[in-house]
Motif scaffolding. Sequence first.
Motif, short mmCIF file in Angstrom:
data_model
loop_
_atom_site.label_atom_id
_atom_site.label_comp_id
_atom_site.label_asym_id
_atom_site.label_seq_id
_atom_site.Cartn_x
_atom_site.Cartn_y
_atom_site.Cartn_z
N LEU A 44 7.92 2.57 -0.42
CA LEU A 44 6.54 2.78 -0.85
C LEU A 44 5.57 2.54 0.30
O LEU A 44 5.81 1.70 1.17
N SER A 45 4.47 3.26 0.29
CA SER A 45 3.35 2.95 1.16
C SER A 45 2.47 1.96 0.40
O SER A 45 2.30 2.09 -0.81
N ILE A 46 1.92 0.99 1.11
CA ILE A 46 1.14 -0.05 0.43
C ILE A 46 -0.13 -0.36 1.20
O ILE A 46 -0.12 -0.52 2.41
N ARG A 59 -1.85 9.64 -7.82
CA ARG A 59 -0.79 9.44 -6.83
C ARG A 59 -0.59 7.97 -6.46
O ARG A 59 0.29 7.66 -5.67
N GLU A 60 -1.43 7.08 -6.98
CA GLU A 60 -1.35 5.69 -6.58
C GLU A 60 -1.31 4.77 -7.80
O GLU A 60 -1.81 5.13 -8.86
N PHE A 76 3.95 6.77 -3.23
CA PHE A 76 5.28 7.21 -2.82
C PHE A 76 5.23 8.69 -2.53
O PHE A 76 4.85 9.48 -3.39
N ASP A 77 5.60 9.08 -1.33
CA ASP A 77 5.52 10.47 -0.91
C ASP A 77 6.73 11.25 -1.39
O ASP A 77 7.87 10.79 -1.29
N HIS A 78 6.47 12.46 -1.90
CA HIS A 78 7.55 13.36 -2.26
C HIS A 78 8.16 13.95 -1.00
O HIS A 78 7.55 13.98 0.06
N ARG A 93 -9.92 4.49 -7.71
CA ARG A 93 -8.99 5.33 -6.94
C ARG A 93 -7.65 5.45 -7.65
O ARG A 93 -7.02 6.52 -7.66
N ALA A 94 -7.22 4.37 -8.28
CA ALA A 94 -5.91 4.37 -8.93
C ALA A 94 -5.96 4.82 -10.38
O ALA A 94 -4.97 5.37 -10.90
N CYS A 95 -7.08 4.60 -11.06
CA CYS A 95 -7.13 4.80 -12.51
C CYS A 95 -7.93 6.00 -12.97
O CYS A 95 -7.85 6.38 -14.14
N LEU A 96 -8.74 6.58 -12.09
CA LEU A 96 -9.54 7.74 -12.47
C LEU A 96 -9.13 8.95 -11.66
O LEU A 96 -8.89 8.85 -10.46
#
Length: 335
Positions: free
Chosen positions: A30-32, A83-84, A158-160, A51-54
């Motif tokens: 994972l990127s963090i 994506r996050e 996490f990048d595809h 950024r994470a929830c909307l």
Amino acid sequence: MLNCCLDLEDVKLTGITLRDFRCLAHCQGLSIDLNYSDNSSLDDFRSAVKRACLADENISDTDDNDDNKSKQADNPQCDEPLREALVISYSRKVLGQTGSGHFSPLAAYDPVSDTVLILDTARFKYGAHWAKLPLVYEAMKPLDPDTGRSRGYALLSFDHVTKPRKGMNDNVERVEGIVQPISLLFRSKLTQNSVRRKYKDYLESLAFEISWEQTCNYWLLEDHKVWNIVEPLRLPKDEEEGASAVDDIRDFLRELLSSLDPSGLSCCDGVAKTGKCLSEKDAILIIYLASLEESHRKMLVRDFQSKASTLTREHLLNECDIIARAIFFSGESSF
């Protein structure tokens, strides 16, 4: 790969810190984006929550009106999956709960009431519940006695796997899905950390990027056994899940090895499992690739002339990335 950073038995007894969480995230591929509350403002935290929830973090706090509904309908970003994920490390006591330090993800944000939905990982205790965002921010401020720092929050992504297109290279296969950040070949343990740290010191002592010959010379020394840095997993039988992927990785490794060291094709002191063999040279080759700069490693694996599929190449790169992270974090006392 939990043991990449710490032993599972220790976790059961003492839990983890925010810096342990960061290491674990990296070991899972994972990127963090890690933020301690003592270095992050309330507005910074609110921006991370949006950024994470909307789907569109630019929607105003009064997003129930017709103008904002129209904006959501017209904005193609709103159709994109988030994506996050956001995970918080906080003190339960500040929220009026029993217990002390805890980790939980945030699942939703209501801009009107400025509240967040905490998916408590101890569901038997509190379950999912809403809390005021400013209060949650305050709950991240108390110092963690194990680190002497405040708690905080982390944005995970996490990048595809990239899907190659014609013109990019000779291999035009489309790869569906994700290469999972789980090793198919090795197990990594905290007890191996001192060996990794010693090797990391050796890499940093070199004036130039390590060569294949230098890697072999290092790990073939009597006191530098390669199985002291990684522990091979039992290779699956032909009918077991993952057997095909492992076979493909091993075949590709042997092709790479033949180009670097034809003598390395012998099984030497390989680890035989169910009629198969993971050789010492196989392991050294993966460690060598893990020791290279990431861009060099990817170019070498992806551009090597072989019939190996794109997915097999990405699986091998994943194995190398896991080892590279373990080596990198072996010398980290705090981050």
